[in-house]
Design a protein around this motif. Structure first.
Motif, mmCIF file in Angstrom:
data_model
loop_
_atom_site.group_PDB
_atom_site.id
_atom_site.type_symbol
_atom_site.label_atom_id
_atom_site.label_comp_id
_atom_site.label_asym_id
_atom_site.label_seq_id
_atom_site.Cartn_x
_atom_site.Cartn_y
_atom_site.Cartn_z
ATOM 1 N N SER A 29 0.821 -1.221 0.000
ATOM 2 C CA SER A 29 0.000 0.000 0.000
ATOM 3 C C SER A 29 0.848 1.262 0.000
ATOM 4 O O SER A 29 0.368 2.339 -0.359
ATOM 5 N N GLY A 30 2.090 1.159 0.422
ATOM 6 C CA GLY A 30 2.979 2.324 0.420
ATOM 7 C C GLY A 30 4.132 2.182 -0.537
ATOM 8 O O GLY A 30 5.133 2.892 -0.416
ATOM 9 N N LEU A 31 3.998 1.283 -1.500
ATOM 10 C CA LEU A 31 5.116 0.956 -2.393
ATOM 11 C C LEU A 31 5.101 1.829 -3.643
ATOM 12 O O LEU A 31 4.143 1.817 -4.413
ATOM 13 N N THR A 32 6.148 2.603 -3.835
ATOM 14 C CA THR A 32 6.342 3.333 -5.086
ATOM 15 C C THR A 32 7.749 3.064 -5.594
ATOM 16 O O THR A 32 8.669 2.800 -4.807
ATOM 17 N N LEU A 33 7.903 3.177 -6.905
ATOM 18 C CA LEU A 33 9.189 2.866 -7.534
ATOM 19 C C LEU A 33 9.661 4.045 -8.373
ATOM 20 O O LEU A 33 8.862 4.757 -8.987
ATOM 21 N N SER A 34 10.979 4.217 -8.409
ATOM 22 C CA SER A 34 11.621 5.139 -9.343
ATOM 23 C C SER A 34 12.503 4.311 -10.263
ATOM 24 O O SER A 34 13.177 3.370 -9.813
ATOM 25 N N LEU A 35 12.506 4.658 -11.556
ATOM 26 C CA LEU A 35 13.220 3.841 -12.540
ATOM 27 C C LEU A 35 14.077 4.704 -13.457
ATOM 28 O O LEU A 35 13.628 5.761 -13.925
ATOM 29 N N GLY A 36 15.295 4.233 -13.707
ATOM 30 C CA GLY A 36 16.189 4.876 -14.661
ATOM 31 C C GLY A 36 16.462 3.944 -15.823
ATOM 32 O O GLY A 36 16.752 2.760 -15.619
ATOM 33 N N VAL A 37 16.358 4.476 -17.046
ATOM 34 C CA VAL A 37 16.434 3.648 -18.252
ATOM 35 C C VAL A 37 17.588 4.099 -19.132
ATOM 36 O O VAL A 37 17.830 5.306 -19.297
ATOM 37 N N HIS A 38 18.285 3.116 -19.704
ATOM 38 C CA HIS A 38 19.338 3.430 -20.676
ATOM 39 C C HIS A 38 19.414 2.308 -21.709
ATOM 40 O O HIS A 38 19.500 1.128 -21.344
ATOM 41 N N GLY A 39 19.350 2.669 -22.975
ATOM 42 C CA GLY A 39 19.542 1.700 -24.056
ATOM 43 C C GLY A 39 20.949 1.842 -24.600
ATOM 44 O O GLY A 39 21.247 2.787 -25.341
ATOM 45 N N ALA A 40 21.841 0.924 -24.210
ATOM 46 C CA ALA A 40 23.243 1.003 -24.619
ATOM 47 C C ALA A 40 23.440 0.342 -25.978
ATOM 48 O O ALA A 40 22.658 -0.523 -26.390
ATOM 49 N N HIS A 41 24.514 0.746 -26.667
ATOM 50 C CA HIS A 41 24.874 0.159 -27.958
ATOM 51 C C HIS A 41 26.338 -0.276 -27.878
ATOM 52 O O HIS A 41 27.241 0.469 -28.288
ATOM 53 N N PRO A 42 26.588 -1.466 -27.341
ATOM 54 C CA PRO A 42 27.976 -1.940 -27.156
ATOM 55 C C PRO A 42 28.724 -2.027 -28.480
ATOM 56 O O PRO A 42 28.152 -2.374 -29.517
ATOM 57 N N GLU A 43 30.016 -1.717 -28.427
ATOM 58 C CA GLU A 43 30.885 -1.804 -29.596
ATOM 59 C C GLU A 43 32.060 -2.719 -29.291
ATOM 60 O O GLU A 43 32.492 -2.818 -28.134
ATOM 61 N N PRO A 44 32.588 -3.406 -30.306
ATOM 62 C CA PRO A 44 33.732 -4.301 -30.068
ATOM 63 C C PRO A 44 34.927 -3.523 -29.523
ATOM 64 O O PRO A 44 35.136 -2.346 -29.857
ATOM 65 N N GLY A 45 35.699 -4.188 -28.699
ATOM 66 C CA GLY A 45 36.888 -3.570 -28.119
ATOM 67 C C GLY A 45 37.592 -4.545 -27.202
ATOM 68 O O GLY A 45 37.177 -5.698 -27.053
ATOM 69 N N SER A 46 38.649 -4.078 -26.584
ATOM 70 C CA SER A 46 39.407 -4.926 -25.667
ATOM 71 C C SER A 46 38.608 -5.173 -24.399
ATOM 72 O O SER A 46 37.603 -4.506 -24.135
ATOM 73 N N ASP A 47 39.063 -6.134 -23.612
ATOM 74 C CA ASP A 47 38.378 -6.438 -22.353
ATOM 75 C C ASP A 47 38.384 -5.230 -21.425
ATOM 76 O O ASP A 47 37.393 -4.959 -20.733
ATOM 77 N N VAL A 48 39.505 -4.512 -21.407
ATOM 78 C CA VAL A 48 39.595 -3.323 -20.537
ATOM 79 C C VAL A 48 38.605 -2.260 -20.996
ATOM 80 O O VAL A 48 37.883 -1.655 -20.192
#
Length: 374
Positions: A323-342
């Motif tokens: 009854s007292g539950l509310t949520l806040s949400l943060g969204v991000h759509g990432a576009h990964p690119e090839p690269g080294s592990d680091v």
């Protein structure tokens, strides 16, 4: 929770878990089949030479069984080397046994005391091999292997005392071997189930049952690399329970746990694809990992989650933490690119930071809302 094991078949009661166990046995089964095939080939090669030298009374017929079984063992070894699944390997093994049994019964020649010893050793080797198989298969094939060999021998002129000795020897190996195979099969499965349970406990949150931060980070790294290879987006949604401390104070810690369980249920309800992951990242923070989902898709899912949370709150009783539950949400759509592990590790950290900044903006703008990275 201890694994449920069928005491007769020594198999795990959960079919999915039994299949996972059998999959782990494939490399060992493949190796052992090749070993036993090599033993069978050596056995038949030795007796082919012995019979050829001493000049068998039946001529080439007495040598044909060694040729056929030896050739079949080579074919089996090559076939099993190329199998890709446990069941295919097991079927190839059963097929090899059928060839042996048919040839032994149709063309089996005489046996010597040395032959009985070698037969007994072969039976022991096959028992060790079948310990990797479901026990009902072991209990069927191993005695059948021995009976076929003994029947083949009894069709020729064999001294009764030698035959009795051979039967006793092979029967003893069968009894002791089957008992040991049953014990080994049961212990191996219990150990596998316990290992799975420990892995589950180390990667899941005990309150909500969701994957924990460790599992989340592992999945995020894995999916980031996959998305970079395939050129697909990767959606991130960070979820925070608003004023969780006040929920705990109002409903007590058990009530706070119930609120977290409500959130976990809402998150599970949003998962649409097999690769989607919901996790508890710690405290009152949760995360959604959405492979193949861009910013718009992640935002749509987050909005649906927020709507579901509002509906849950509206329908909850006053004494329910929901009854007292509310949520806040943060969204991000990432576009990964090839690269080294680091570089990939830094890119992952940056993507999470962007989603976290969006979550902070949602809370700063009044909570109970969704904010995206834009």
């Amino acid at each position: 929770m201890p694994a449920a094991l069928n005491p007769r078949s020594a198999r795990l009661v959960d079919p999915a878990q039994e299949d996972r166990f059998l999959a782990t046995q494939l490399p060992g089964l493949r190796r052992d089949v090749q070993l036993v095939a090599g033993l069978v080939l050596a056995y038949n090669a030795v007796f082919f030479v012995v019979n050829l030298v001493r000049g068998p009374a039946w001529g080439l017929v007495a040598l044909s069984d060694h040729v056929v079984v030896g050739t079949a063992s080579v074919v089996l070894a090559v076939l099993v080397r190329r199998t890709a699944s446990y069941r295919t390997t097991a079927r190839a093994l059963v097929g090899g046994f059928v060839v042996y049994a048919v040839v032994a019964l149709a063309l089996g020649g005489d046996r010597t005391p040395t032959g009985w010893v070698l037969l007994s050793l072969q039976t022991a080797a096959v028992l060790c091999l079948h310990a990797r198989l479901p026990f009902p298969v072991t209990a069927t094939l191993v005695p059948a292997w021995s009976v076929a060999s003994l029947l083949a021998a009894s069709t020729s002129a064999v001294d009764g005392r030698d035959l009795t000795t051979a039967v006793a020897m092979v029967a003893s190996v069968n009894l002791v071997g089957l008992a040991a195979a049953h014990r080994v099969a049961a212990q191996a499965r219990l150990l596998f189930a316990q290992t799975e349970e420990l892995a589950r406990l180390s990667s899941h949150d005990p309150v909500t049952g969701l994957p924990n931060r460790r599992a989340w980070e592992s999945a995020l790294t894995r999916e980031w690399a996959r998305a970079a290879r395939t050129g697909t987006p990767l959606g991130l949604v960070l979820v925070d329970v608003d004023h969780f401390k006040q929920l705990n104070e109002a409903f007590g810690h058990p009530g706070g746990d119930r609120a977290l369980e409500h959130v976990a249920g809402l998150l599970r309800g949003t998962l649409r694809r097999p690769g989607d992951l919901a996790a508890r990242l710690g405290g009152d923070e949760f995360g959604l990992l959405l492979p193949g989902t861009d910013d718009a898709g992640a935002g749509e899912l987050a909005t649906g989650l927020l709507t579901a949370a509002r509906e849950l709150r509206a329908g909850a009783d006053a004494d329910d933490p929901a009854s007292g539950l509310t949520l806040s949400l943060g969204v991000h759509g990432a576009h990964p690119e090839p690269g080294s592990d680091v570089a990939a590790a830094q890119a992952v950290a940056d993507a999470v930071a962007v989603a976290d900044a969006a979550l902070f903006r949602a809370k700063a703008d009044g909570r109970d809302r969704v904010a995206d990275a834009g």
